[in-house]
Design an enzyme around this catalytic site. Structure first.
Site, mmCIF file in Angstrom:
data_model
loop_
_atom_site.group_PDB
_atom_site.id
_atom_site.type_symbol
_atom_site.label_atom_id
_atom_site.label_comp_id
_atom_site.label_asym_id
_atom_site.label_seq_id
_atom_site.Cartn_x
_atom_site.Cartn_y
_atom_site.Cartn_z
ATOM 1 N N TYR A 25 12.026 41.160 7.964
ATOM 2 C CA TYR A 25 10.964 40.789 7.079
ATOM 3 C C TYR A 25 10.256 41.926 6.737
ATOM 4 O O TYR A 25 10.077 42.749 7.493
ATOM 5 C CB TYR A 25 9.796 39.762 7.876
ATOM 6 C CG TYR A 25 8.656 39.630 7.236
ATOM 7 C CD1 TYR A 25 8.651 38.765 6.155
ATOM 8 C CD2 TYR A 25 7.525 40.363 7.226
ATOM 9 C CE1 TYR A 25 7.314 38.070 5.552
ATOM 10 C CE2 TYR A 25 6.364 40.030 6.455
ATOM 11 C CZ TYR A 25 6.317 39.034 5.949
ATOM 12 O OH TYR A 25 5.233 38.610 5.045
ATOM 13 N N ASP A 90 5.404 33.381 3.646
ATOM 14 C CA ASP A 90 5.622 34.638 4.409
ATOM 15 C C ASP A 90 5.861 34.131 6.016
ATOM 16 O O ASP A 90 6.717 35.089 6.648
ATOM 17 C CB ASP A 90 4.343 35.473 4.251
ATOM 18 C CG ASP A 90 4.120 36.027 2.924
ATOM 19 O OD1 ASP A 90 5.030 35.967 2.284
ATOM 20 O OD2 ASP A 90 3.057 36.614 2.747
ATOM 21 N N ASP A 110 -4.644 46.848 6.517
ATOM 22 C CA ASP A 110 -4.593 45.643 6.038
ATOM 23 C C ASP A 110 -4.580 44.502 6.960
ATOM 24 O O ASP A 110 -3.548 44.497 7.733
ATOM 25 C CB ASP A 110 -3.405 45.635 5.144
ATOM 26 C CG ASP A 110 -3.089 44.414 4.387
ATOM 27 O OD1 ASP A 110 -3.866 43.665 4.007
ATOM 28 O OD2 ASP A 110 -2.043 43.866 4.282
ATOM 29 N N GLU A 116 0.493 39.529 10.348
ATOM 30 C CA GLU A 116 2.123 39.416 10.161
ATOM 31 C C GLU A 116 2.753 39.942 11.562
ATOM 32 O O GLU A 116 3.411 39.494 12.079
ATOM 33 C CB GLU A 116 2.740 40.039 9.023
ATOM 34 C CG GLU A 116 2.178 39.152 7.905
ATOM 35 C CD GLU A 116 2.437 39.687 6.362
ATOM 36 O OE1 GLU A 116 2.429 39.132 5.361
ATOM 37 O OE2 GLU A 116 2.679 40.906 6.374
#
Length: 174
Positions: A25, A90, A110, A116
């Site tokens: 990813y 995602d 971020d 994530e």
């Protein structure tokens, strides 16, 4: 069992067989010029790295909902359907990948990238944070120790993602 005996009878050694590249990813931020430059350099290094399958990896900007580029259509950020589908895409990308690779700029944190990485950790995926060579000395504590490894951008093209082992971050944290 016979097929294994035959393979070894022919002189093959399991340790000599090539390992295929991994599906990663590829997380990133692209909200300012510095992040876009880091992304550009990171993608070039990923393409050069034989241990990563760029073709089968999940890079969210390759899978934007309805093929619409949010950079060209910022009004999508207000569209609840787009928000939900992007989030779920995602998440599924992280789940379906072998590990999470995050192109990250500590000087421009971020929240999405941090989420994530945390999600990947929470579901037991290894993660590698890639930071610029000159921006590695001050990470958020939770990110520094929440990932499997922190590597420099200059190491990205040669780092072996088929065999990621835990490293210890040695810079400053906040």
């Amino acid at each position: 069992m016979t097929q294994f005996k035959n393979a070894f009878a022919l002189g093959d050694n399991v340790n000599d067989l090539p390992m295929p590249p991994v599906k990663v990813y590829i997380g990133c931020s692209w909200f300012n010029e510095q992040q876009r430059e880091h992304l550009k350099k990171g993608l070039a290094a990923i393409e050069a790295n034989p241990s990563i399958s760029r073709k089968y990896s999940h890079f969210p900007l390759d899978f934007q909902y309805k093929g619409l580029d949010v950079a060209e259509h910022p009004e999508l950020l207000h569209d609840v359907e787009w928000q939900a589908r992007t989030f779920n895409s995602d998440i599924e990308g992280i789940i379906g990948s072998d590990l999470c690779l995050m192109l990250y700029l500590p000087s421009f944190p971020d929240d999405g990238g941090a989420f994530e990485l945390g999600y990947a950790k929470g579901i037991g995926k290894q993660s590698v944070m890639v930071v610029p060579d000159d921006d590695i000395d001050n990470l958020n504590l939770m990110l520094a120790y929440g990932v499997t490894r922190v590597i420099k951008l200059s190491d990205l093209s040669t780092f072996d993602f088929r065999h990621v082992h835990a490293g210890t971050y040695k810079g400053l944290v906040h």
